[in-house]
Design an enzyme around this catalytic site. Sequence first.
Site, PDB file in Angstrom:
ATOM      1  N   THR A   1      32.224 -55.526  26.004  1.00 47.17           N
ATOM      2  CA  THR A   1      32.895 -54.565  25.117  1.00 47.17           C
ATOM      3  C   THR A   1      34.332 -55.039  24.923  1.00 47.17           C
ATOM      4  O   THR A   1      35.103 -55.107  25.886  1.00 47.17           O
ATOM      5  CB  THR A   1      32.867 -53.164  25.756  1.00 47.17           C
ATOM      6  OG1 THR A   1      31.501 -52.825  25.995  1.00 47.17           O
ATOM      7  CG2 THR A   1      33.512 -52.122  24.854  1.00 47.17           C
TER       8      THR A   1
ATOM      9  N   CYS B   1      32.357 -47.755  32.133  1.00 45.45           N
ATOM     10  CA  CYS B   1      32.591 -47.883  30.692  1.00 45.45           C
ATOM     11  C   CYS B   1      33.443 -46.775  30.091  1.00 45.45           C
ATOM     12  O   CYS B   1      34.511 -47.044  29.556  1.00 45.45           O
ATOM     13  CB  CYS B   1      31.251 -47.961  29.961  1.00 45.45           C
ATOM     14  SG  CYS B   1      30.376 -49.493  30.345  1.00 45.45           S
TER      15      CYS B   1
HETATM   16  P1  NAD Z   1      30.175 -56.494  35.922  1.00 44.95           P
HETATM   17  O1  NAD Z   1      31.495 -56.380  36.567  1.00 44.95           O
HETATM   18  O2  NAD Z   1      28.980 -55.877  36.565  1.00 44.95           O
HETATM   19  O3  NAD Z   1      29.829 -58.032  35.678  1.00 44.95           O
HETATM   20  C1  NAD Z   1      30.733 -58.958  35.155  1.00 44.95           C
HETATM   21  C2  NAD Z   1      30.460 -60.302  35.800  1.00 44.95           C
HETATM   22  O4  NAD Z   1      31.252 -61.303  35.172  1.00 44.95           O
HETATM   23  C3  NAD Z   1      30.814 -60.363  37.285  1.00 44.95           C
HETATM   24  O5  NAD Z   1      29.683 -60.764  38.033  1.00 44.95           O
HETATM   25  C4  NAD Z   1      31.939 -61.405  37.358  1.00 44.95           C
HETATM   26  O6  NAD Z   1      31.906 -62.161  38.551  1.00 44.95           O
HETATM   27  C5  NAD Z   1      31.625 -62.248  36.148  1.00 44.95           C
HETATM   28  N1  NAD Z   1      32.745 -63.054  35.650  1.00 44.95           N
HETATM   29  C6  NAD Z   1      34.034 -62.685  35.483  1.00 44.95           C
HETATM   30  N2  NAD Z   1      34.738 -63.719  34.990  1.00 44.95           N
HETATM   31  C7  NAD Z   1      33.874 -64.739  34.818  1.00 44.95           C
HETATM   32  C8  NAD Z   1      34.003 -66.068  34.319  1.00 44.95           C
HETATM   33  N3  NAD Z   1      35.176 -66.548  33.901  1.00 44.95           N
HETATM   34  N4  NAD Z   1      32.901 -66.844  34.307  1.00 44.95           N
HETATM   35  C9  NAD Z   1      31.712 -66.377  34.740  1.00 44.95           C
HETATM   36  N5  NAD Z   1      31.529 -65.131  35.212  1.00 44.95           N
HETATM   37  C10 NAD Z   1      32.606 -64.331  35.250  1.00 44.95           C
HETATM   38  O7  NAD Z   1      30.370 -55.932  34.449  1.00 44.95           O
HETATM   39  P2  NAD Z   1      29.278 -55.212  33.522  1.00 44.95           P
HETATM   40  O8  NAD Z   1      29.153 -53.787  33.916  1.00 44.95           O
HETATM   41  O9  NAD Z   1      28.071 -56.072  33.450  1.00 44.95           O
HETATM   42  O10 NAD Z   1      30.058 -55.239  32.129  1.00 44.95           O
HETATM   43  C11 NAD Z   1      30.240 -56.432  31.398  1.00 44.95           C
HETATM   44  C12 NAD Z   1      30.749 -56.088  30.019  1.00 44.95           C
HETATM   45  O11 NAD Z   1      29.759 -55.324  29.314  1.00 44.95           O
HETATM   46  C13 NAD Z   1      32.011 -55.220  30.005  1.00 44.95           C
HETATM   47  O12 NAD Z   1      32.786 -55.562  28.883  1.00 44.95           O
HETATM   48  C14 NAD Z   1      31.464 -53.808  29.843  1.00 44.95           C
HETATM   49  O13 NAD Z   1      32.394 -52.946  29.250  1.00 44.95           O
HETATM   50  C15 NAD Z   1      30.291 -54.059  28.923  1.00 44.95           C
HETATM   51  N6  NAD Z   1      29.205 -53.065  29.021  1.00 44.95           N
HETATM   52  C16 NAD Z   1      28.836 -52.588  30.230  1.00 44.95           C
HETATM   53  C17 NAD Z   1      27.790 -51.668  30.312  1.00 44.95           C
HETATM   54  C18 NAD Z   1      27.381 -51.084  31.630  1.00 44.95           C
HETATM   55  O14 NAD Z   1      26.648 -50.099  31.629  1.00 44.95           O
HETATM   56  N7  NAD Z   1      27.790 -51.645  32.766  1.00 44.95           N
HETATM   57  C19 NAD Z   1      27.120 -51.268  29.143  1.00 44.95           C
HETATM   58  C20 NAD Z   1      27.506 -51.816  27.938  1.00 44.95           C
HETATM   59  C21 NAD Z   1      28.566 -52.720  27.886  1.00 44.95           C
END
Ligand code: NAD
Length: 427
Positions: free
Chosen positions: A121, A261
């Site tokens: 996002t 989120c």
């Molecule tokens: P999360 O924290 O569970 O996962 C993110 C991952 O990215 C982590 O494992 C982290 O180690 C990794 N990471 C960070 N920097 C990195 C890099 N440079 N290279 C490789 N890996 C790296 O986050 P999430 O909940 O999966 O959310 C991810 C995105 O999706 C966010 O922008 C969030 O707003 C969006 N989103 C989340 C949800 C939800 O329900 N969790 C739903 C829709 C959208």
Amino acid sequence: MNLAVVGTGYVGLVAGTCFAESGNDVTCVDIDERKISMLKKGTVPIYEPGLEEMVRRNAAEQRLSFTTDLDGAVKKSSVIFIAVGTPQGPNGDANLDHVRATAMGIAKAMDSFRIIVTKSTVPVGTADRIRQWITEETSHPFAVISNPEFLKEGAAVEDFMKPDRVVLGGDNSEALEAVKELYEPFVRTGNPILVMDSRSAEMSKYAANAMLATKISFINEISRLCETKGADVGEVRRAIALDRRIGPHFIFPGVGYGGSCFPKDIRAMISMGGDEAEMVLLKAVEQVNQRQKGILVEKVNRHFGADLSGLTFAVWGLAFKPRTDDMRDAPSITVIEALLEAGAKVHAFDPEATNEAKKIFGERIQYASRNYEALPGAAALLVLTEWNEFRRPDFLRIKQLLKQPVIFDGRELYVPLDIRKLGFQYY
Ligand code: NAD
């Protein structure tokens, strides 16, 4: 198709696994070595129903692999998804450091045309910034597609496999077509794939979360008015939910929204609007939510007094919602911290989030391994997450185990009249 998904969290791991499930060869990349080594052994580091079995199956069939080597993953993939975190920055804006690092890493590793898809996002205009970052690093051609993710934690696999809609933003028709094909298996029942410009795609995600958070704060505001006027918000909710223009979803009063989120996305929108397009409504949504997180403890204080020392409270539910272990910005944190601050002890139970809760509270609270185990000697029970197993408990047993039969129901799980008939003081 060979795909890479960068960021193996709630979104990336689910997306990568579901794309593998539909026959693609997927490499999931993360910088977190611990996470990757667990996944290589078939252990899923998060709780998400149905995910672990699917990860294991696709890994065993060699369509799904895990690595910390971004360079290698980019070299062998034609489409690369960015699914890294976009946490809240110091001014409420979305912090794009991880997105930028990933875009630069992809640019450095590219050796020919690549499609880069943003799933994280991100604020409106980020696709343009990604284009610029990549152009500064490489002369190879590429396309950037915005593909916001709408899945819900707790039903993430189901949501990904059967999305209400898929949103794609961009202007490279070949790239849009290629990403569309990846989603075709998931929209066979006719749900649409909407194609638009990238700014509208990026905005769609924020607008969806803003609408949902607004519904929650709206009903919480109504519940406050109900209380002062002697109306029952449960009855009011049922009455308005039957209006088809309103509908039954997301109008349950409670201890406020939390999670990874809504809080950060609402703040990011307020920051995006700035003075130019002040987000007046969303500022109020946020304010109502902050107040709401404190409401249960206000009721506890009204019942037991401001000083809670010497009292233990049983808490059912720690995760920000059921069917997840996610504790990010969970209302339970605000409630428990306030109880501890007032001198109380807390004995908590959650079916899945105990390990995550230990990272936040450590030894400051006690953890029960079953829900009834949290009750003996407690002055009252607070219900903070609507896990199914809390919906129809054995109330007589609760009454026997608690010191006093007092329940603070933070999720409107119980019917006030019924529970009062059983002899409980019910808030
Ligand atoms: P999360 O924290 O569970 O996962 C993110 C991952 O990215 C982590 O494992 C982290 O180690 C990794 N990471 C960070 N920097 C990195 C890099 N440079 N290279 C490789 N890996 C790296 O986050 P999430 O909940 O999966 O959310 C991810 C995105 O999706 C966010 O922008 C969030 O707003 C969006 N989103 C989340 C949800 C939800 O329900 N969790 C739903 C829709 C959208």
